[in-house]
Design a protein around this motif. Sequence first.
Motif, PDB file in Angstrom:
ATOM      1  N   ALA A   1       0.988   4.169  -2.949  1.00 47.00           N
ATOM      2  CA  ALA A   1       1.294   5.664  -2.570  1.00 47.00           C
ATOM      3  C   ALA A   1       2.143   6.415  -2.796  1.00 47.00           C
TER       4      ALA A   1
ATOM      5  N   GLU B   1       5.397   6.052  -1.568  1.00 39.81           N
ATOM      6  CA  GLU B   1       6.601   6.371  -0.636  1.00 39.81           C
ATOM      7  C   GLU B   1       7.839   5.738  -0.893  1.00 39.81           C
TER       8      GLU B   1
ATOM      9  N   LYS C   1       0.798  -1.338  -0.189  1.00 39.65           N
ATOM     10  CA  LYS C   1       0.071   0.117  -0.225  1.00 39.65           C
ATOM     11  C   LYS C   1       0.808   1.253   0.127  1.00 39.65           C
ATOM     12  N   ARG C   2       1.945   1.337   0.637  1.00 35.61           N
ATOM     13  CA  ARG C   2       2.913   2.329   0.663  1.00 35.61           C
ATOM     14  C   ARG C   2       3.360   2.575  -0.616  1.00 35.61           C
TER      15      ARG C   2
END
Length: 329
Positions: A12, A14, A8-9
């Motif tokens: 996103a 990151e 998920k990171r």
Amino acid sequence: MDIVDMAKRIVAGERRALARAITLVESSRADHRAQSRTLLETLRNHAPERQALHIGLSGTPGVGKSSFIESFGLMLTGQALKVAVLAVDPSSARSGGSILGDKTRMEHLSRDRNAFIRPSPSQTELGGVARRTREAVALCEAAGFDVILIETVGVGQSETTVAQMSDLFILLMAPAGGDELQGVKRGIMEIADMILVNKADGALKDVATRTCADYAGALRLMRKRVYDPENFPKACTVSAWEGHGLEAAWDDMKALADWRKTEGHWATRRAEQARYWFEEEVRQSLLAQLQTNNAVASRMNTLGQAVSDGQTDASAAAAEILQMLKIQP
């Protein structure tokens, strides 16, 4: 390690999560390999529609690959594109270590918020790229980068492996790179989509123009490929130092990529690459058994000594090892 959270990171955008993920996929530990496979499969479900343009960049040492990537990358980020650079540094054949200095040579691009630079050691891999570079490309793609530049070691003709993970393969050449490069030209030029003659500035500008004309003539003599439109592959001059020719080269790259998508060659090529890397993973995993399987490794040493002493034939010894791996010789 929470793989779902890491995925998920990454989606996103990151950077820290992306850097950790690349470190994970580059690890050879069995538990890390299992986690990396889970991560890649999770990302396939989280960001299935994301597709970046994969550009492989090769060229002889000293041609200015890092300088070109910095100038070219800054031009792309100036157009609001997100650029990832996967630079493969040569590893020492004696110590196994790498300097990993590409990031320091791209001082301005490394500070750009829309750029991500990751150097990796080539270790024992041939072909100009690290074994897990393809997986790093998939991670960067999932992270939302628009263009992924894959810079190879710079070893010459064996660097054709990078073409198996690129949508476009760009070959950088230096002005007046004549007879001493004959040994690397043929094999690598046959798979190049574009040849860029770098350092076309100052006193070398006229020389670069003549060199570009020579390469353009050589490309016209090569057999036409079905996945090339008219006038491709082509040769152009660029100057990483002055920035000349970079936008024209980028326009040509986009035009070639768009044509291949329209004509269906893009999807076909990516499917062929996926098949290639499946088969390569099987081959590499089988070879790894020779080192990780203690019984096989021990017998390899014994048979190797026997072959050296002339006590047995190399083919017979190899057949015995294959039998241990339950592979029909």
